[in-house]
Each structure stands twice: as structure tokens, then as C-alpha cells.
Write a protein that holds these residues in place. Structure first.
Motif, short mmCIF file in Angstrom:
data_model
loop_
_atom_site.label_atom_id
_atom_site.label_comp_id
_atom_site.label_asym_id
_atom_site.label_seq_id
_atom_site.Cartn_x
_atom_site.Cartn_y
_atom_site.Cartn_z
N LYS A 1 -90.42 0.93 -30.24
CA LYS A 1 -91.09 -0.38 -30.40
C LYS A 1 -92.26 -0.28 -31.38
CE LYS A 1 -91.99 -0.82 -25.96
NZ LYS A 1 -91.35 0.42 -25.46
N SER B 1 -99.66 -4.01 -25.95
CA SER B 1 -100.35 -3.96 -24.65
C SER B 1 -100.82 -2.54 -24.34
CB SER B 1 -99.42 -4.47 -23.54
OG SER B 1 -98.22 -3.76 -23.56
N GLY B 2 -99.99 -1.54 -24.69
CA GLY B 2 -100.37 -0.15 -24.42
C GLY B 2 -101.61 0.24 -25.23
N ARG C 1 -105.13 1.49 -23.75
CA ARG C 1 -105.71 2.80 -24.12
C ARG C 1 -107.08 2.62 -24.77
NH1 ARG C 1 -100.26 3.70 -24.42
NH2 ARG C 1 -100.08 2.88 -26.52
N GLN D 1 -96.77 3.93 -13.54
CA GLN D 1 -96.57 2.61 -12.93
C GLN D 1 -97.08 1.52 -13.87
OE1 GLN D 1 -98.86 2.81 -9.38
NE2 GLN D 1 -97.47 4.27 -8.41
N VAL E 1 -99.28 -1.75 -14.80
CA VAL E 1 -100.56 -2.36 -14.44
C VAL E 1 -100.25 -3.71 -13.77
CG1 VAL E 1 -102.50 -3.48 -15.63
CG2 VAL E 1 -101.78 -1.17 -16.30
N MET F 1 -102.82 -7.81 -16.55
CA MET F 1 -102.18 -7.68 -17.86
C MET F 1 -102.05 -9.03 -18.54
SD MET F 1 -101.23 -4.92 -19.21
CE MET F 1 -101.54 -5.25 -20.91
N GLY G 1 -94.69 -4.58 -25.89
CA GLY G 1 -95.06 -4.04 -24.57
C GLY G 1 -95.43 -5.11 -23.55
N ARG H 1 -93.54 -7.35 -19.53
CA ARG H 1 -92.75 -6.26 -18.95
C ARG H 1 -92.22 -6.64 -17.57
NH1 ARG H 1 -95.27 -1.83 -22.12
NH2 ARG H 1 -94.10 0.07 -21.77
N GLN I 1 -94.83 -11.98 -15.89
CA GLN I 1 -95.54 -11.93 -17.19
C GLN I 1 -94.84 -12.83 -18.21
OE1 GLN I 1 -96.16 -7.90 -18.63
NE2 GLN I 1 -97.06 -7.22 -16.71
N ARG J 1 -94.03 13.20 -28.94
CA ARG J 1 -94.77 12.11 -29.62
C ARG J 1 -96.24 12.51 -29.76
NH1 ARG J 1 -94.48 5.96 -27.59
NH2 ARG J 1 -95.06 6.81 -25.55
N ARG K 1 -100.19 11.76 -25.38
CA ARG K 1 -100.63 10.86 -24.30
C ARG K 1 -100.43 11.54 -22.94
NH1 ARG K 1 -97.70 5.24 -25.72
NH2 ARG K 1 -97.39 5.36 -23.46
N ARG L 1 -91.61 6.18 -15.61
CA ARG L 1 -91.71 4.99 -16.49
C ARG L 1 -90.34 4.38 -16.75
NH1 ARG L 1 -94.73 7.82 -21.14
NH2 ARG L 1 -94.35 5.92 -22.31
N1 LIG Z 1 -97.09 -5.50 -20.01
C1 LIG Z 1 -97.49 -4.48 -19.23
N2 LIG Z 1 -97.51 -4.63 -17.88
C2 LIG Z 1 -97.90 -3.63 -17.08
N3 LIG Z 1 -98.27 -2.42 -17.51
C3 LIG Z 1 -98.26 -2.20 -18.85
C4 LIG Z 1 -97.87 -3.22 -19.77
N4 LIG Z 1 -97.96 -2.72 -21.03
C5 LIG Z 1 -98.36 -1.46 -20.90
N5 LIG Z 1 -98.55 -1.13 -19.59
C6 LIG Z 1 -98.99 0.17 -19.05
O1 LIG Z 1 -99.29 1.04 -20.14
C7 LIG Z 1 -98.36 2.13 -20.19
C8 LIG Z 1 -98.07 2.50 -21.64
O2 LIG Z 1 -97.49 1.38 -22.27
P1 LIG Z 1 -96.91 1.50 -23.74
O3 LIG Z 1 -97.90 2.10 -24.66
O4 LIG Z 1 -96.36 0.15 -24.12
O5 LIG Z 1 -95.73 2.54 -23.51
P2 LIG Z 1 -94.46 2.82 -24.37
O6 LIG Z 1 -94.89 2.68 -25.81
O7 LIG Z 1 -94.10 4.20 -24.07
O8 LIG Z 1 -93.41 1.82 -23.99
C9 LIG Z 1 -97.16 1.65 -19.38
O9 LIG Z 1 -96.40 2.73 -18.84
C10 LIG Z 1 -97.87 0.85 -18.28
O10 LIG Z 1 -98.47 1.69 -17.30
#
Ligand SMILES: Nc1ncnc2c1ncn2[C@@H]1O[C@H](COP(=O)(O)OP(=O)(O)O)[C@@H](O)[C@H]1O
Ligand SMILES: Nc1nc2c(ncn2[C@@H]2O[C@H](COP(=O)(O)OP(=O)(O)O)[C@@H](O)[C@H]2O)c(=O)[nH]1
Length: 223
Positions: free
Chosen positions: A19, A37-38, A42, A63, A65, A70, A90, A93, A97, A127, A160, A171
Motif C-alpha cells: 500500500k 493512518s499508520g 507512528r 491489534q 486501534v 481512529m 490504512g 480497516r 470506520q 522492511r 518497526r 496482524r
Molecule cells: N484504520 C486503522 N484502524 C485501527 N488501527 C489501525 C488503523 N490504521 C493503522 N492502525 C494500527 O497501526 C498499525 C500499523 O498500520 P500500518 O502502518 O497501516 O500497517 P501496514 O502498512 O503494515 O498495513 C496496525 O497494525 C494497527 O495497529
């Protein structure tokens, strides 16, 4: 490319499906703003905000959030971008949402990266991420020019905390249970477009061609 009207897209796919990598290509080619969102979570963790510290343990345990936290976070950022075209990465999810997003904005298209879980596991444990920008690298696929350093800023890359084999398994479970129903939600709304493959470089030309067509037909409709 300069867009003629506001265009809103979502990119979905399991963790590690590419993504972030595809989003970087979409934003470069089509000029949409990228909201991850991630990356937002972060950045809250790096800044040691109260919310970031609370959410870190959810993230590190693989898990999701909570939905209300979110949705509030993302919808607040989107409100500040009222006149922009954007690509959401992201989020959403979960179905709640997706409903919260629908209540606030209409989504023109949802790009779904359908990459087998086996391919993903190997990618995530190799990664490397530049946390301030979310730029991602991979030891085999797109290594940085200097090992361990971001190409643009020369700053250090990190692995990470949630990219360990055990957390990746959790995940992927969360993805199956909570995020796959979102695909069905968008499929029944008629906006889902799925791209299947094991390599981003094979998937990307199809995504690019689809978006070209989509944006062109949107312009035609408006004209
Ligand atoms: N929309 C969301 N709802 C709930 N938790 C989220 C959401 N986006 C991200 N997260 C949290 O942040 C973590 C990392 O997300 P992300 O960076 O998007 O992971 P990846 O790039 O591996 O798909 C997720 O595993 C989750 O814990
Ligand atoms: N080997 C390989 N790695 C890839 C490919 N596409 C992306 N990656 C890497 O896989 C990891 C996950 O990709 P990313 O875009 O962060 O996925 P996301 O979690 O869905 O946002 C990163 O390290 C990418 O550099 C690919 O086609 N092959």
C-alpha cells in the motif's frame, strides 16, 4: 498531472501488500495527497503524545486501534483538506470506520491490493522504514542507496516494532477478521477495484492504467 476536480480514493490490502509503495507512485503520478493512518499513529508515538503512548501497545500487539479513536483522528485531518484530492492508506480497516468515512465524504474508488499472505510475511520482516516520512525500503526489492539510511534525508532507517514474525501473524488475523468485511462493503457499493499479484512492479501498471481511465472519465463527465 493536474486534476480537474476533487478525486478521493482509498487503498486497501493486507499488511505488507505494498500500500505504501503503490501510494508513493500514485501521489507522484497523479498528485493526490497521501494520508496514511499508520504514519499518523507512528508520528504520535514518536512525539510521545498521550494518544500515541496509549495506542502503542495495541499496535505492538498486532491489534487494531479502537474505531472511535481512529475515525476521529483521520476525519479531523480530512476536514483540514476540504479542497484537496486525497488517497487514504490504512483507513478504513473496519466496517464502522468505513461507515464513519461515508458519513463525511464520498469515495470515488477503492484500490484493493490482493497479495498472498505467504509473500507478505517475508517482505515485512525485511522492511526498513524512514519514520518521519513513512518511506519504505526492502533489503531485496528497493534497498536504500546507503544501507540503513534514507535516500532523501540521509537519516537512519528503522525496523518497526510490529514487523516481527509473531506480530505479523496477529496482524494478518486482524486483517482477515476485521478488514476483509470492508472489501465486501465497498464491493456492494460498486467502488472496489481489485489488483492481484505477488510483485508490485507487475501490479503497478494496471493500477496506473485504471486511474488514468478513471480520472479521464471523471473529467469527461464533468465537461
Ligand atoms: N484504520 C486503522 N484502524 C485501527 N488501527 C489501525 C488503523 N490504521 C493503522 N492502525 C494500527 O497501526 C498499525 C500499523 O498500520 P500500518 O502502518 O497501516 O500497517 P501496514 O502498512 O503494515 O498495513 C496496525 O497494525 C494497527 O495497529
Ligand atoms: N520483494 C518485494 N518487496 C516489496 C514489493 N513491493 C513492496 N515491497 C516491500 O515490502 C514491504 C511492504 O511494503 P509496503 O508498501 O510498506 O506495504 P504496506 O504495509 O501494505 O503499506 C516494504 O519493505 C516494501 O519495500 C515487491 O514487489 N517485492
Amino acid at each position: 498531472m493536474v486534476l480537474q476536480r476533487i478525486f478521493r480514493a482509498v487503498i486497501m490490502g493486507p499488511p505488507g501488500s505494498g500500500k505504501g509503495t503503490v501510494s508513493a507512485r500514485i501521489t507522484k503520478t497523479f498528485g493526490l495527497s497521501h494520508i496514511s493512518s499508520g504514519d499518523i499513529l507512528r508520528s504520535n508515538i514518536s512525539n510521545k503524545s498521550e494518544l500515541g503512548l496509549l495506542m502503542k501497545c495495541c499496535i505492538d500487539q498486532g491489534q487494531l486501534v479502537p474505531d472511535d479513536v481512529m475515525s476521529r483522528l483521520i476525519l479531523r485531518d480530512l476536514r483540514a483538506m476540504d479542497h484537496s484530492s486525497w488517497l487514504l492508506d490504512g483507513f478504513p480497516r473496519t466496517v464502522p470506520q468505513a461507515e464513519a468515512l461515508d458519513d463525511a465524504h464520498s469515495v470515488d474508488t477503492v484500490i484493493n491490493l490482493n497479495v498472498p499472505f505467504q509473500t507478505i510475511k517475508q517482505r515485512l520482516t525485511s522492511r526498513w522504514t524512514h519514520l518521519p516520512t513513512g518511506r519504505v525500503y526492502n533489503v531485496d526489492f528497493n534497498p536504500p542507496k546507503v544501507p540503513g539510511l534514507d535516500d532523501e534525508t540521509g537519516e537512519p532507517l528503522v525496523q518497526r516494532d510490529d514487523d516481527t514474525p509473531d506480530t505479523v501473524t496477529l496482524r494478518l488475523k486482524a486483517y482477515e477478521n476485521q478488514t476483509e468485511p470492508v472489501l465486501e462493503y465497498y464491493r456492494s457499493n460498486g467502488v472496489l477495484e481489485t489488483f492481484t499479484g505477488t510483485e508490485t512492479n507487475m501490479i503497478w501498471p494496471h493500477v496506473e492504467a485504471f486511474l488514468h481511465k478513471k480520472l479521464f472519465s471523471v473529467k469527461q463527465k464533468v465537461a
